[in-house]
Design a protein around this motif. Structure first.
Motif, short mmCIF file in Angstrom:
data_model
loop_
_atom_site.label_atom_id
_atom_site.label_comp_id
_atom_site.label_asym_id
_atom_site.label_seq_id
_atom_site.Cartn_x
_atom_site.Cartn_y
_atom_site.Cartn_z
N LEU A 38 -14.17 -7.86 8.61
CA LEU A 38 -14.56 -6.82 7.69
C LEU A 38 -13.43 -6.70 6.68
CD1 LEU A 38 -16.48 -4.44 6.98
CD2 LEU A 38 -15.06 -3.03 8.47
N ALA A 39 -13.72 -6.98 5.40
CA ALA A 39 -12.71 -6.90 4.34
C ALA A 39 -12.96 -5.62 3.55
CB ALA A 39 -12.80 -8.12 3.43
N LEU A 40 -11.95 -4.75 3.54
CA LEU A 40 -12.03 -3.48 2.83
C LEU A 40 -11.11 -3.53 1.62
CD1 LEU A 40 -11.54 -1.26 5.99
CD2 LEU A 40 -13.70 -1.61 4.80
N LEU A 41 -11.68 -3.48 0.41
CA LEU A 41 -10.89 -3.40 -0.82
C LEU A 41 -10.69 -1.93 -1.09
CD1 LEU A 41 -11.24 -5.23 -4.10
CD2 LEU A 41 -11.54 -2.78 -4.12
N PHE A 42 -9.45 -1.50 -1.29
CA PHE A 42 -9.16 -0.08 -1.47
C PHE A 42 -8.09 0.14 -2.51
CE2 PHE A 42 -6.35 -1.74 1.74
CZ PHE A 42 -5.11 -1.24 1.37
N ASP A 43 -7.92 1.39 -2.91
CA ASP A 43 -6.81 1.78 -3.76
C ASP A 43 -6.28 3.12 -3.27
OD1 ASP A 43 -4.85 1.68 -5.70
OD2 ASP A 43 -6.23 1.63 -7.39
N ILE A 44 -5.04 3.38 -3.56
CA ILE A 44 -4.40 4.64 -3.19
C ILE A 44 -4.91 5.73 -4.12
CG2 ILE A 44 -2.17 5.82 -3.02
CD1 ILE A 44 -0.99 2.98 -2.44
N THR A 45 -5.22 6.91 -3.55
CA THR A 45 -5.81 7.98 -4.36
C THR A 45 -4.94 9.21 -4.50
OG1 THR A 45 -6.95 8.88 -2.44
CG2 THR A 45 -8.17 7.30 -3.80
N GLU A 46 -3.86 9.32 -3.74
CA GLU A 46 -3.03 10.52 -3.79
C GLU A 46 -1.55 10.15 -3.88
OE1 GLU A 46 -3.81 13.20 -0.52
OE2 GLU A 46 -5.97 13.18 -0.90
N GLY A 47 -0.77 11.07 -4.46
CA GLY A 47 0.68 10.91 -4.50
C GLY A 47 1.14 10.08 -5.69
N GLU A 48 2.42 9.80 -5.69
CA GLU A 48 3.03 9.10 -6.83
C GLU A 48 2.54 7.66 -6.98
OE1 GLU A 48 7.24 7.66 -6.51
OE2 GLU A 48 7.23 8.95 -4.72
N HIS A 49 1.92 7.10 -5.94
CA HIS A 49 1.44 5.72 -6.00
C HIS A 49 -0.08 5.64 -6.18
CE1 HIS A 49 5.42 4.26 -5.16
NE2 HIS A 49 5.50 5.12 -4.17
N ALA A 50 -0.71 6.75 -6.56
CA ALA A 50 -2.16 6.76 -6.81
C ALA A 50 -2.49 5.71 -7.88
CB ALA A 50 -2.61 8.14 -7.25
N GLY A 51 -3.53 4.92 -7.62
CA GLY A 51 -3.96 3.88 -8.55
C GLY A 51 -3.06 2.65 -8.55
N PHE A 52 -2.22 2.51 -7.56
CA PHE A 52 -1.25 1.41 -7.49
C PHE A 52 -1.90 0.04 -7.66
CE2 PHE A 52 1.05 -1.85 -5.13
CZ PHE A 52 2.31 -1.75 -5.67
N TYR A 53 -2.96 -0.22 -6.89
CA TYR A 53 -3.56 -1.56 -6.92
C TYR A 53 -4.34 -1.82 -8.20
CZ TYR A 53 -2.02 -2.02 -2.13
OH TYR A 53 -1.25 -2.09 -1.01
N ASN A 54 -4.95 -0.80 -8.76
CA ASN A 54 -5.63 -0.95 -10.04
C ASN A 54 -4.62 -1.28 -11.15
OD1 ASN A 54 -7.93 -0.89 -11.80
ND2 ASN A 54 -7.23 1.11 -12.50
N GLN A 55 -3.50 -0.56 -11.17
CA GLN A 55 -2.46 -0.83 -12.16
C GLN A 55 -1.88 -2.22 -11.98
OE1 GLN A 55 0.32 2.41 -11.65
NE2 GLN A 55 -1.28 3.94 -12.03
N ASP A 56 -1.65 -2.60 -10.73
CA ASP A 56 -1.12 -3.93 -10.43
C ASP A 56 -2.07 -5.02 -10.92
OD1 ASP A 56 0.67 -5.85 -8.77
OD2 ASP A 56 -1.34 -6.20 -7.96
N PHE A 57 -3.36 -4.83 -10.67
CA PHE A 57 -4.37 -5.83 -11.07
C PHE A 57 -4.41 -5.96 -12.60
CE2 PHE A 57 -8.72 -7.37 -11.82
CZ PHE A 57 -8.74 -8.47 -10.97
N LYS A 58 -4.40 -4.82 -13.30
CA LYS A 58 -4.45 -4.85 -14.76
C LYS A 58 -3.20 -5.47 -15.37
CE LYS A 58 -7.58 -0.97 -15.49
NZ LYS A 58 -7.72 0.40 -16.01
N ALA A 59 -2.05 -5.25 -14.76
CA ALA A 59 -0.79 -5.76 -15.30
C ALA A 59 -0.59 -7.25 -15.03
CB ALA A 59 0.38 -4.97 -14.72
N ASN A 60 -1.32 -7.82 -14.09
CA ASN A 60 -1.16 -9.22 -13.72
C ASN A 60 -1.89 -10.11 -14.72
OD1 ASN A 60 -1.01 -11.72 -12.50
ND2 ASN A 60 -1.69 -11.00 -10.50
N SER A 61 -1.15 -10.96 -15.40
CA SER A 61 -1.76 -11.83 -16.41
C SER A 61 -2.23 -13.18 -15.85
CB SER A 61 -0.76 -12.07 -17.54
OG SER A 61 0.40 -12.72 -17.05
N ASP A 62 -2.02 -13.43 -14.58
CA ASP A 62 -2.46 -14.68 -13.96
C ASP A 62 -3.99 -14.75 -14.01
OD1 ASP A 62 -3.21 -16.78 -12.26
OD2 ASP A 62 -1.63 -16.33 -10.81
#
Length: 194
Positions: free
Chosen positions: A43-67
Motif C-alpha cells: 500500500l503506497a500512501l502519498l502524503f504531505d505535512i499539514t501542520e507546523g513549520e514544515h506544512a507543505g514540505f513535500y509540495n514545496q520540495d516537488f515544485k523546487a526540483n528541476s529534475d
C-alpha cells in the motif's frame, strides 16, 4: 571567451534540497495505490505535512526540483498481508492494523472499509527515523517514514523517536548524530508521480 549556451536564462541552477528534521508530523494523504512486485503487494500512501513549520514540505520540495524525472518524496509504503499463515505474515498484519487504527483514531467517524481510496484526504501522524541507504555505489542516511500514529499523539508530543536503522550486513555503519537529517528516498516506480 566562453560562448553563452542556448536557453541560459531559463536554466535553473542546482541548489541544495531542504531536508526534513527527524520527528513526527501531522500529514494528509493525497493519493493511494496498491502496488505489486516480486515480493508481494504494498500500500503506497502519498502524503504531505499539514501542520507546523514544515506544512507543505513535500509540495514545496516537488515544485523546487528541476529534475525532469523528479518523484514525490512524501511516500509511505506498507506491505500487505499474504494470508499465508507464516509468522512474518502475522507481523505484517499487525503493522497494517496499527496504521489503519491510527487513521481511525485520527479522523472522527472514519471506519476502515477495505477500500484504500477511502484514505485519500484523511489525516494521520507519521513518525520518522534515520535509515542508512546504499544506492548505485553511494551511501548515506535519510529521514524516512517509519510508522503511523494518531494525530493526537503527534500534537501532544506523545511519541518516542525510534532507533536509527543501519544497513544490514555492513561491517561498520556510521550512525549520524541524533536529529541530523540526511539524504532522501530513492524511488523505483517509473509509472507513479510519487
Amino acid at each position: 571567451m566562453i560562448k553563452k549556451p542556448n536557453n541560459w536564462d531559463q536554466v535553473q541552477e542546482i541548489s541544495e534540497r531542504k531536508q526534513l528534521p527527524l520527528g513526527a508530523y501531522v500529514c494528509e494523504v493525497k493519493q493511494v495505490r496498491v502496488q505489486d512486485n516480486e515480493y508481494g503487494s504494498q500500500l503506497a500512501l502519498l502524503f504531505d505535512i499539514t501542520e507546523g513549520e514544515h506544512a507543505g514540505f513535500y509540495n514545496q520540495d516537488f515544485k523546487a526540483n528541476s529534475d525532469p524525472n523528479k518523484k514525490w518524496r512524501g511516500v509511505m509504503r506498507v506491505w500487505l498481508p499474504k494470508d499465508d499463515g507464516s509468522e512474518q505474515d502475522e507481523l505484517t498484519k499487525r503493522i497494517l492494523k496499527g496504521i489503519l487504527t491510527a487513521f481511525e483514531q485520527s479522523n472522527m467517524g472514519y471506519s476502515w472499509n477495505w477500500n484504500e481510496q477511502s484514505l485519500v484526504g484523511k489525516t494521520v501522524g507519521i513518525l520518522y527515523r534515520n535509515e542508512e541507504w546504499d544506492y548505485q555505489g553511494k551511501q548515506g542516511w535519510a529521514v524516512r517514514p517509519f510508522r503511523a500514529l494518531p494525530v493526537a499523539a503527534v500534537r501532544e508530543g506523545n511519541y518516542t523517536l525510534p532507533k536509527d536503522k543501519p544497513l544490514k550486513n555492513k561491517a561498520s555503519a556510521t550512525v549520524p548524530p541524533a536529529n541530523v537529517p540526511a539524504g532522501y528516498t530513492e524511488v523505483e516506480d517509473d509509472d507513479l508521480p510519487f
